[in-house]
Every structure is written in C-alpha cells, then in structure tokens.
Design a protein around this motif. Sequence first.
Motif, PDB file in Angstrom:
ATOM      1  N   ILE A   4       1.482  -0.955 -11.715  1.00 29.05           N
ATOM      2  CA  ILE A   4       0.882  -2.150 -11.133  1.00 29.05           C
ATOM      3  C   ILE A   4       1.782  -3.365 -11.364  1.00 29.05           C
ATOM      4  O   ILE A   4       1.880  -4.243 -10.506  1.00 29.05           O
ATOM      5  N   THR A   5       2.468  -3.403 -12.488  1.00 25.46           N
ATOM      6  CA  THR A   5       3.397  -4.510 -12.773  1.00 25.46           C
ATOM      7  C   THR A   5       4.533  -4.514 -11.764  1.00 25.46           C
ATOM      8  O   THR A   5       4.889  -5.569 -11.217  1.00 25.46           O
ATOM      9  N   GLU A   6       5.083  -3.357 -11.476  1.00 23.52           N
ATOM     10  CA  GLU A   6       6.195  -3.265 -10.524  1.00 23.52           C
ATOM     11  C   GLU A   6       5.755  -3.636  -9.109  1.00 23.52           C
ATOM     12  O   GLU A   6       6.465  -4.354  -8.399  1.00 23.52           O
ATOM     13  N   VAL A   7       4.578  -3.175  -8.709  1.00 25.38           N
ATOM     14  CA  VAL A   7       4.056  -3.499  -7.376  1.00 25.38           C
ATOM     15  C   VAL A   7       3.769  -4.993  -7.284  1.00 25.38           C
ATOM     16  O   VAL A   7       4.078  -5.647  -6.285  1.00 25.38           O
ATOM     17  N   TYR A  11       5.778  -7.276  -4.483  1.00 22.90           N
ATOM     18  CA  TYR A  11       5.091  -7.921  -3.362  1.00 22.90           C
ATOM     19  C   TYR A  11       4.612  -9.336  -3.684  1.00 22.90           C
ATOM     20  O   TYR A  11       3.953  -9.958  -2.863  1.00 22.90           O
ATOM     21  N   GLU A  12       4.966  -9.802  -4.875  1.00 22.33           N
ATOM     22  CA  GLU A  12       4.595 -11.156  -5.308  1.00 22.33           C
ATOM     23  C   GLU A  12       3.088 -11.378  -5.173  1.00 22.33           C
ATOM     24  O   GLU A  12       2.632 -12.348  -4.567  1.00 22.33           O
ATOM     25  N   ILE A  13       2.331 -10.446  -5.716  1.00 19.40           N
ATOM     26  CA  ILE A  13       0.878 -10.494  -5.753  1.00 19.40           C
ATOM     27  C   ILE A  13       0.475 -10.279  -7.213  1.00 19.40           C
ATOM     28  O   ILE A  13       1.052  -9.431  -7.889  1.00 19.40           O
ATOM     29  N   THR A  14      -0.500 -11.014  -7.673  1.00 20.00           N
ATOM     30  CA  THR A  14      -0.904 -10.831  -9.067  1.00 20.00           C
ATOM     31  C   THR A  14      -1.542  -9.451  -9.258  1.00 20.00           C
ATOM     32  O   THR A  14      -2.084  -8.863  -8.324  1.00 20.00           O
ATOM     33  N   GLN A  15      -1.479  -8.989 -10.482  1.00 19.86           N
ATOM     34  CA  GLN A  15      -2.114  -7.719 -10.808  1.00 19.86           C
ATOM     35  C   GLN A  15      -3.624  -7.797 -10.584  1.00 19.86           C
ATOM     36  O   GLN A  15      -4.245  -6.836 -10.130  1.00 19.86           O
ATOM     37  N   ASP A  16      -4.204  -8.939 -10.913  1.00 24.63           N
ATOM     38  CA  ASP A  16      -5.637  -9.124 -10.676  1.00 24.63           C
ATOM     39  C   ASP A  16      -5.974  -8.985  -9.196  1.00 24.63           C
ATOM     40  O   ASP A  16      -6.999  -8.401  -8.838  1.00 24.63           O
ATOM     41  N   THR A  17      -5.121  -9.526  -8.339  1.00 17.50           N
ATOM     42  CA  THR A  17      -5.348  -9.422  -6.894  1.00 17.50           C
ATOM     43  C   THR A  17      -5.269  -7.966  -6.447  1.00 17.50           C
ATOM     44  O   THR A  17      -6.098  -7.507  -5.654  1.00 17.50           O
ATOM     45  N   LEU A  18      -4.298  -7.231  -6.967  1.00 14.76           N
ATOM     46  CA  LEU A  18      -4.188  -5.810  -6.617  1.00 14.76           C
ATOM     47  C   LEU A  18      -5.429  -5.034  -7.054  1.00 14.76           C
ATOM     48  O   LEU A  18      -5.963  -4.226  -6.286  1.00 14.76           O
ATOM     49  N   ILE A  37      -3.610   4.804 -16.078  1.00 17.37           N
ATOM     50  CA  ILE A  37      -2.704   3.773 -15.550  1.00 17.37           C
ATOM     51  C   ILE A  37      -2.437   4.052 -14.078  1.00 17.37           C
ATOM     52  O   ILE A  37      -2.126   5.177 -13.683  1.00 17.37           O
ATOM     53  N   ARG A  38      -2.583   3.018 -13.272  1.00 18.40           N
ATOM     54  CA  ARG A  38      -2.357   3.160 -11.829  1.00 18.40           C
ATOM     55  C   ARG A  38      -0.895   3.530 -11.568  1.00 18.40           C
ATOM     56  O   ARG A  38       0.015   2.940 -12.134  1.00 18.40           O
ATOM     57  N   ARG A  39      -0.724   4.465 -10.640  1.00 19.32           N
ATOM     58  CA  ARG A  39       0.603   4.890 -10.210  1.00 19.32           C
ATOM     59  C   ARG A  39       0.639   4.781  -8.691  1.00 19.32           C
ATOM     60  O   ARG A  39       0.032   5.572  -7.985  1.00 19.32           O
ATOM     61  N   TRP A  47       0.242   0.177   2.137  1.00 19.73           N
ATOM     62  CA  TRP A  47      -1.043  -0.512   2.289  1.00 19.73           C
ATOM     63  C   TRP A  47      -0.969  -1.924   1.714  1.00 19.73           C
ATOM     64  O   TRP A  47      -1.447  -2.875   2.334  1.00 19.73           O
ATOM     65  N   VAL A  48      -0.380  -2.051   0.543  1.00 14.19           N
ATOM     66  CA  VAL A  48      -0.258  -3.380  -0.081  1.00 14.19           C
ATOM     67  C   VAL A  48       0.538  -4.302   0.836  1.00 14.19           C
ATOM     68  O   VAL A  48       0.143  -5.438   1.090  1.00 14.19           O
TER      69      VAL A  48
END
Length: 126
Positions: A4-7, A11-18, A37-39, A47-48
């Motif tokens: 989730i940190t890498e995504v 994509y310059e989106i916060t982890q909370d937003t994801l 842990i999300r992969r 999709w993101v």
Amino acid sequence: MLTITEVSQKYEITQDTLRYYERIGLIPPVNRNKSGIRRYTDDDCEWVHFIKCMRSAGLSIESLIEYVTLYQQGIDTVAERKKLLIEERRKLVDKIEEMNEVLGRLDFKINGYEERMEKKQGKKKA
C-alpha cells in the motif's frame, strides 16, 4: 506485487484514501498476504489509476461505485457501463465548456488591465 505504501507513492494518493476506496467498493478488494498486508497486483493498480483519473475529471464517487459494481457483475452489464460512461462524458464536456467560458472572461479582464497599465506608463513618459 506492491504494498500500500508503494501504491500510495506511485499514484500520489494517501494510504487512507486507498483503504477508503477499497472499503466503499470503489476499487475491488485487494488480496492480502498471510499477515493481512495488502498486496496490489497490476490489475489492482490499473483500478487505482482509473479511479484517480476519473476522480480528477470530476466523476462522482457514486457514479464510480456504480461502474465498479456493474463491472464486477460481468459481461451482461457492458451496455449499462457504456451508458454510464457516456453520461459522465457529457457532463465533463459541459464542464469543459463552462471552464472555457470562465477562461475567456479571465483573459478579457487580464487584457483590460494590460491596456490600462500601458496607458498609465504612456502618461508617465509624456
């Protein structure tokens, strides 16, 4: 596979937003490893990217949730998905036209100030 940190960084989106997007069904559920842990797969990242692009264009969360829900229902919803995207496109075209009008008004005002500044400069030199 990405964390989730890498995504988030990609994509310059916060982890909370994801997490929020996944919780409300805006992106399909992301697979997790044994530790929970999300992969993110390439498909998840697509999709993101799609959601980020559509949100930046002004599409509502509600419309996008509807689209994702229809997508998950399969091939029988192709016509409905197309109709939804056509309607969102129409709204976006209207918004672009409105923004172009605003841009024209701003340009007019800016040019008016330029002319006044030039006249003012001309008076000082005389």
